[in-house]
Design a protein around this motif. Structure first.
Motif, PDB file in Angstrom:
ATOM      1  N   GLU A 283       0.871  12.525  -4.867  1.00  0.00           N
ATOM      2  CA  GLU A 283       1.105  12.923  -3.482  1.00  0.00           C
ATOM      3  C   GLU A 283       1.719  11.728  -2.775  1.00  0.00           C
ATOM      4  O   GLU A 283       1.694  10.615  -3.289  1.00  0.00           O
ATOM      5  N   PHE A 284       2.285  11.951  -1.592  1.00  0.00           N
ATOM      6  CA  PHE A 284       2.978  10.876  -0.898  1.00  0.00           C
ATOM      7  C   PHE A 284       1.977   9.813  -0.442  1.00  0.00           C
ATOM      8  O   PHE A 284       1.011  10.109   0.262  1.00  0.00           O
ATOM      9  N   LEU A 285       2.258   8.588  -0.841  1.00  0.00           N
ATOM     10  CA  LEU A 285       1.324   7.491  -0.591  1.00  0.00           C
ATOM     11  C   LEU A 285       1.863   6.463   0.399  1.00  0.00           C
ATOM     12  O   LEU A 285       1.322   5.357   0.506  1.00  0.00           O
ATOM     13  N   GLY A 286       2.940   6.799   1.117  1.00  0.00           N
ATOM     14  CA  GLY A 286       3.480   5.848   2.080  1.00  0.00           C
ATOM     15  C   GLY A 286       4.424   4.848   1.422  1.00  0.00           C
ATOM     16  O   GLY A 286       4.770   4.962   0.245  1.00  0.00           O
ATOM     17  N   THR A 287       4.818   3.841   2.182  1.00  0.00           N
ATOM     18  CA  THR A 287       5.834   2.894   1.696  1.00  0.00           C
ATOM     19  C   THR A 287       5.272   1.812   0.786  1.00  0.00           C
ATOM     20  O   THR A 287       6.039   0.990   0.280  1.00  0.00           O
ATOM     21  N   ALA A 288       3.946   1.785   0.569  1.00  0.00           N
ATOM     22  CA  ALA A 288       3.386   0.766  -0.331  1.00  0.00           C
ATOM     23  C   ALA A 288       2.241   1.278  -1.178  1.00  0.00           C
ATOM     24  O   ALA A 288       1.808   0.588  -2.098  1.00  0.00           O
ATOM     25  N   GLY A 289       1.736   2.494  -0.912  1.00  0.00           N
ATOM     26  CA  GLY A 289       0.563   2.983  -1.631  1.00  0.00           C
ATOM     27  C   GLY A 289       0.738   3.012  -3.135  1.00  0.00           C
ATOM     28  O   GLY A 289      -0.194   2.705  -3.895  1.00  0.00           O
ATOM     29  N   SER A 290       1.931   3.374  -3.604  1.00  0.00           N
ATOM     30  CA  SER A 290       2.156   3.485  -5.050  1.00  0.00           C
ATOM     31  C   SER A 290       2.182   2.132  -5.742  1.00  0.00           C
ATOM     32  O   SER A 290       2.096   2.066  -6.979  1.00  0.00           O
ATOM     33  N   LEU A 291       2.293   1.039  -4.996  1.00  0.00           N
ATOM     34  CA  LEU A 291       2.326  -0.290  -5.624  1.00  0.00           C
ATOM     35  C   LEU A 291       1.022  -0.596  -6.355  1.00  0.00           C
ATOM     36  O   LEU A 291       0.986  -1.422  -7.261  1.00  0.00           O
ATOM     37  N   ASN A 292      -0.050   0.083  -5.963  1.00  0.00           N
ATOM     38  CA  ASN A 292      -1.320  -0.114  -6.661  1.00  0.00           C
ATOM     39  C   ASN A 292      -1.204   0.232  -8.142  1.00  0.00           C
ATOM     40  O   ASN A 292      -1.929  -0.323  -8.983  1.00  0.00           O
TER      41      ASN A 292
END
Length: 348
Positions: free
Chosen positions: A203-212
């Protein structure tokens, strides 16, 4: 063109930067053909901006003494060798009367059009390519934003090319919307000079959420770039600023100039008029969508939560960490994420 390269010593910094933008150079000659006074580069202006020097200050305040020029008795080969050594787009040739007798351009001596980077960086690059591109509808009803063409290539290839120039070859694409089209495109041809891995958001995680999702996979300094921006800057210079200032995170900011079409007033206590200015220009630093991060920051990004890079910056600042800002000129930054800007940049 050669006449345009000269500026008066009293020229404001902001005017010199705009001239560089307009004639697409990063170096100007201070003085005139009969009175050479020095050189001012975009790097000089960037250092002035970093040091919060007023952009209306004359360029005389930021001129360096350690400039390198050629004299009229030097051979073309000597001039070429020196230009390669210092990576300059042109070099004025000065005689013993301090006259500029001619200008030798990089394009005239070197087969490659573009100046080489200060140094090569073999750092990972994360391209945030999961957004819906709503500002570019209806074209994004068909294509994901990273694949929208600029000239003969999609915008994301232009972004990749700029990182390859400084030696980057490991790319991570954070994908969501129409991700299968992005993967299909890059699987349809060979690209041995770089490799791509995909970070798939459920799901959409914002401009940095996926960096995790990179936690444990990246152990070095790395870049993060939006998928709809092109920046004309040697990325190794941004990294050197980041490293020399021991920043945890560095963001690139583009100068943006706005003309106010009215006279403005400033007032003091009880409405007393303090200042009037006719049709002023205001300059802001705009977040350009390119960042350098240290790998320990991946530990500060929550798992599976919507999280913007601005949230990460706030976390760093709240614990007194160091965030730096590297400035670029207005026309060195192109944001293709809106129709007006896209139409201006359809040819690359």
């Amino acid at each position: 063109m050669e006449k345009q390269l000269f500026v008066n010593i009293d020229t404001p910094i902001i005017s010199a930067l705009k001239l560089m933008d307009n004639i697409k150079v990063k170096l100007l000659i201070v003085g005139d053909a009969y009175n050479f006074l020095g050189l001012v580069s975009v790097g000089d202006i960037q250092r002035a901006i970093i040091n919060n020097i007023d952009l209306n200050t004359p360029i005389s305040n930021i001129l360096r003494k350690d400039i390198i020029v050629a004299n009229e008795n030097e051979s073309e080969e000597d001039i070429k060798r020196r230009m390669l050594q210092i990576r300059t787009e042109f070099m004025p040739v000065i005689n013993n009367k301090n006259h500029v007798v001619r200008i030798v351009f990089w394009d005239d001596l070197i087969s490659t059009k573009k100046l080489p980077p200060v140094e090569k960086l073999n750092f990972p690059v994360v391209i945030m390519a999961g957004g819906k591109g709503t500002r570019l509808k209806p074209i994004t009803n068909v294509l994901p934003k990273p694949l929208i063409p600029i000239g003969k290539k999609p915008i994301v290839e232009h972004i990749i090319d700029r990182f390859i120039e400084v030696g980057c070859k490991d790319f991570y694409f954070s994908v969501n919307f129409k991700s299968e089209l992005i993967e299909y495109f890059f699987n349809s041809f060979e690209h041995p000079e770089y490799c791509i891995r995909y970070l798939k958001e459920k799901e959409f995680l914002g401009t940095a959420g996926s960096l995790n999702l990179l936690n444990g996979k990246i152990n070095s300094t790395f870049f993060v770039s939006n998928c709809d921006i092109i920046i004309d800057q040697d990325y190794s210079e941004i990294y050197n600023y980041h490293k020399n200032n021991k920043n945890e995170l560095t963001l690139v900011a583009a100068l943006k100039h706005y003309n106010i079409p009215y006279g403005t007033v400033e007032t003091g206590y009880n409405g007393e008029l303090m200042k009037m200015e006719e049709k002023p220009e205001i300059t802001y630093k705009i977040n350009a969508g390119l960042y350098i991060l240290e790998p320990h920051l991946l530990n500060e990004i929550p798992v599976n939560e919507f999280f913007h890079i601005t949230h990460l910056i706030e976390k760093i600042k709240n614990r007194n960490g160091k965030v730096g800002v590297f400035p670029v000129s207005e026309k060195s930054w192109r944001d293709i994420g809106e129709w007006d800007e896209y139409l201006k940049n359809m040819e690359e």
